[in-house]
Design an enzyme around this catalytic site. Structure first.
Site, mmCIF file in Angstrom:
data_model
loop_
_atom_site.group_PDB
_atom_site.id
_atom_site.type_symbol
_atom_site.label_atom_id
_atom_site.label_comp_id
_atom_site.label_asym_id
_atom_site.label_seq_id
_atom_site.Cartn_x
_atom_site.Cartn_y
_atom_site.Cartn_z
ATOM 1 N N CYS A 1 10.671 32.764 14.961
ATOM 2 C CA CYS A 1 10.403 32.198 16.282
ATOM 3 C C CYS A 1 11.214 32.946 17.334
ATOM 4 O O CYS A 1 12.454 32.940 17.291
ATOM 5 C CB CYS A 1 10.753 30.710 16.294
ATOM 6 S SG CYS A 1 10.774 29.954 17.937
ATOM 7 N N CYS B 1 13.389 30.623 19.453
ATOM 8 C CA CYS B 1 14.541 30.142 18.676
ATOM 9 C C CYS B 1 15.600 31.233 18.565
ATOM 10 O O CYS B 1 16.807 30.959 18.643
ATOM 11 C CB CYS B 1 14.104 29.714 17.273
ATOM 12 S SG CYS B 1 12.811 28.454 17.273
ATOM 13 N N ASP C 1 7.103 71.281 34.165
ATOM 14 C CA ASP C 1 7.711 72.605 34.221
ATOM 15 C C ASP C 1 6.636 73.596 33.766
ATOM 16 O O ASP C 1 5.730 73.226 33.018
ATOM 17 C CB ASP C 1 8.918 72.639 33.281
ATOM 18 C CG ASP C 1 9.477 74.041 33.127
ATOM 19 O OD1 ASP C 1 9.706 74.690 34.158
ATOM 20 O OD2 ASP C 1 9.668 74.482 31.981
#
Length: 698
Positions: free
Chosen positions: A11, A14, A394
């Site tokens: 969870c 939790c 670049d």
């Protein structure tokens, strides 16, 4: 800091609450619960007894201490926990449906006992945690579910209360399985790490753990085995699969004195490799460490969700209380039905689907990119990549191959031009001289040894061959007046952006070489694909002169280019671009480091080099841009999914809450709104792992 692997962490909300409680312990500040990888990181001075007590209150537990987490460790605890939960839910469902049948036949305590047994079978862990939380006045989903079920049973809603307990058990199982699926995709990456090596000492061979290897050790790598760490081939020749590093499936031919990466696979033959780095310092170890860390970085969206979740549940509890008491007190409503409605509202207070809306998608996106050889150092960078509207490239080594070649020639004396140029340039190590020699090698000429040769600074090379003086260099090397034809050719080549190499005698020009940096074959296709992926502007920043930059820009389809830039001027240009939108800078990770750091997002091409891995936010582990469009598309997909998930998670709960107005909200509808959101959010997030099988490499 100490690191532990956890089980039972299913969870997200939790996990967040447990982390907050651990941080409040003495010396607990800075402790983290890494939900995505199911790990705990705590400081040395924390009371582990208190930590384990906090973990156990939410059904989590430490399964193994790991000061330095090893990628070989792939626990099966979560799988066995899921299997146990499936069995309990199955038994609970059988008892529940049996109770429904018995309820139609008997009107006594038997069906009630069966309902309570079914509810306890699938939800006993929830009840235990819920009662503990009530004592501690801690209100999370377990507390809310426990209160709702007690309330339902207290008013005689046995059947519906039991159904809610079973559905919630299924919901928890699906949530855990969804996160575990994402974790396993990450663990599959970690399995590429080699475990053992064949060490050669005093002409004897023995098998040792890779962590015991030291720089300078000689190892034997047989056909089909993994190379244990970065090193150099001492003897042998083979094709090597470097997919673990670069994501490229095609093998690379390797021979003596060539570099090999740890984790790559020797396809055939036998190699002896001199280890250059301990495994922990190897490219593969750094990649795996960064990938593992990346899944735990919180994106701005996740940070907002976590802040929102803190206030969401208390607000829902307040609404629940109002639903229970306001209608009966203010509008003469019946206490029973409105108390029932309030209990249903409590269940809507679960923020689990909302918490899950981001992490599964983020972990899936990072893992998916890593399998493609794209190292994204954190969820925040994955999210940012999908918001970029301008990419600055670049030129040298990124859009071009980084080594010059002869693209155009003007020959005035065919008999002498190639022979003289080759005789003079063959001893030079200059990149332009090498380009000239590559072209001359096509002529199959016999070259002469110069009688005399010297370099003239700023001009080129002077040589005497068979008693005659010759020069190979730029315009400054010419000491006589040029014919109109030659002057026009020189001007034309310069206008086209070529670097000139003029071959001349003391009286005349023998010919001209037009030198340019070869554009990568994939560059044009990549630029068109990044536009298709939603990038609005692709620009080039280069120190080369304007004509060369213009030529490259036109050939590959850039929106703009900026030439003649020194490193500090590249930084200034990136700052200028970022003022108008989100900018990513793509370079080789070495000389572009300042610009990469200045951009909103730094993307380096590195093929496993330390500098590339350390410099940028995202590393393309290949030496080309082929996978960049794929990375952008995955990022766009993850961002879209997260937005959709948040909308669904909140939308379904809002619909459930609105049902309280006409009094239609029931306990099972409330749990289904959360369960439905959790299932949908999880399944949609896992789709990131699939699709787009064909990778862009053209």
């Amino acid at each position: 800091m100490n690191e532990y692997k956890l089980q039972g962490l299913t969870c997200g909300n939790c996990a967040r609450e447990m982390e907050e409680r651990i941080n409040k312990l003495e010396n607990g500040d800075g402790s983290r619960i890494l939900y995505n990888s199911s790990k705990l990181v705590v400081s040395e001075g924390v009371d582990m007894g208190q930590v384990e007590k906090i973990l156990s209150s939410d059904g989590a537990a430490i399964i193994k201490e790991n000061q330095h987490f090893h990628p070989d460790h792939t626990p099966e605890h979560s799988q066995s926990s899921n299997d146990k939960m499936k069995i309990l839910i199955g038994i609970s469902a059988i008892i529940f449906f049996s109770a429904i049948y018995v309820d139609t036949q008997l009107n006594n305590l038997v069906p009630v006992i069966m309902y309570l047994t079914a509810a306890a079978t699938s939800g006993y862990l929830i009840f235990i945690k819920g009662f503990k939380n009530l004592i501690e006045l801690k209100f999370n989903i377990d507390t809310l579910m426990t209160l709702a079920l007690i309330g339902a049973f207290s008013i005689g809603e046995w059947k519906e209360g039991t159904l809610v307990a079973i559905l919630f058990g299924i919901n928890e199982l699906l949530e855990g399985m969804g996160m575990e699926k994402a974790r396993k995709s990450m663990e599959e990456l970690l399995k590429v790490a080699p475990k053992e090596a064949i060490l050669i000492e005093n002409e004897t061979e023995r098998i040792v753990p890779i962590r015991s290897l030291r720089a300078g050790n000689l190892v034997l790598v047989k056909s089909g085995q993994k190379i244990p760490s970065d090193g150099v081939i001492v003897s042998g020749r083979s094709s090597v699969n470097e997919a673990a590093i670069t994501g490229e499936a095609m093998p690379v031919e390797k021979e003596t004195n060539e570099i090999v990466f740890g984790g790559s696979i020797n396809n055939e033959g036998v190699l002896k490799v001199r280890i250059s780095k301990e495994y922990k310092d190897s490219s593969l170890a750094k990649i795996l460490h960064l990938v593992e860390e990346a899944q735990e970085t919180k994106t701005p969206t996740e940070q907002f969700i976590n802040r929102f979740a803190k206030y969401y549940t208390p607000i829902i509890m307040l609404i629940s209380m109002l639903v229970m008491i306001a209608p009966p007190l203010l509008f003469n409503g019946e206490w029973g039905p409105w108390f029932y409605q309030g209990l249903a509202v409590l269940i809507v207070g679960c923020p689990c689907a909302l918490i899950l809306s981001s992490p599964i998608a983020i972990v899936s996106g990072i893992a998916r990119n890593a399998k493609n050889g794209i190292l994204i150092k954190g969820g925040v960078y994955l999210e940012q990549l999908g918001k970029v509207d301008t990419i600055a490239f670049d030129k040298t080594g990124t859009l071009t191959k980084g080594h010059p070649y002869v693209e155009k020639m003007c020959v005035y004396d065919e008999g002498s031009f190639f022979k003289i140029a080759g005789s003079i340039e063959r001893t030079s190590s200059h990149p332009i001289a090498k380009a000239v020699m590559e072209k001359i090698s096509e002529q199959n000429l016999t070259l002469e040894e110069p009688d005399e040769i010297s370099t003239i600074p700023g001009q080129g090379v002077y040589a005497v061959i068979s008693g005659q003086s010759y020069r190979v260099g730029n315009e400054k090397s010419i000491t006589f007046s040029l014919p109109i034809e030659v002057s026009e050719d020189i001007a034309s080549l310069k206008d086209e952006g070529y670097t000139l190499v003029i071959v001349s005698s003391e009286e005349k020009v023998l010919g001209l070489f037009g030198i340019t940096d070869e554009i990568r074959e994939e560059s044009k296709g990549i630029i068109s694909k990044i536009y298709a992926a939603g990038i609005k502007n692709a620009v080039m920043l280069t120190g080369d002169h304007n004509k060369t930059a213009e030529k490259v820009s036109k050939q590959i389809g850039l929106t703009d280019y900026f030439a003649g830039l020194l490193p500090h001027e590249k930084v200034a240009k990136v700052k200028e671009l970022t003022a108008n939108g989100k900018v990513a800078m793509v370079g080789d990770g070495i000389n572009d480091a300042p610009a990469l750091a200045t951009a909103d997002l730094g993307i380096a091409m590195g093929k496993g080099t330390d500098s590339a891995i350390e410099t940028a936010d995202i590393v393309l582990m290949q030496d080309h841009l082929g996978k960049l469009p794929s990375a952008i598309n995955i990022s766009n997909r993850v961002n879209t999914i997260i937005k959709l998930n948040i909308t669904l998670a909140l939308g379904l709960k809002l619909i459930a809450l609105l049902l309280t107005i006409p009094g239609l909200l029931t306990l099972w509808i409330a749990i289904l709104s959360d369960m439905g959101a959790t299932i949908i959010v999880t399944l949609i997030s896992l789709t990131v792992m699939f699709g787009e099988k064909r990778q862009v490499t053209d």
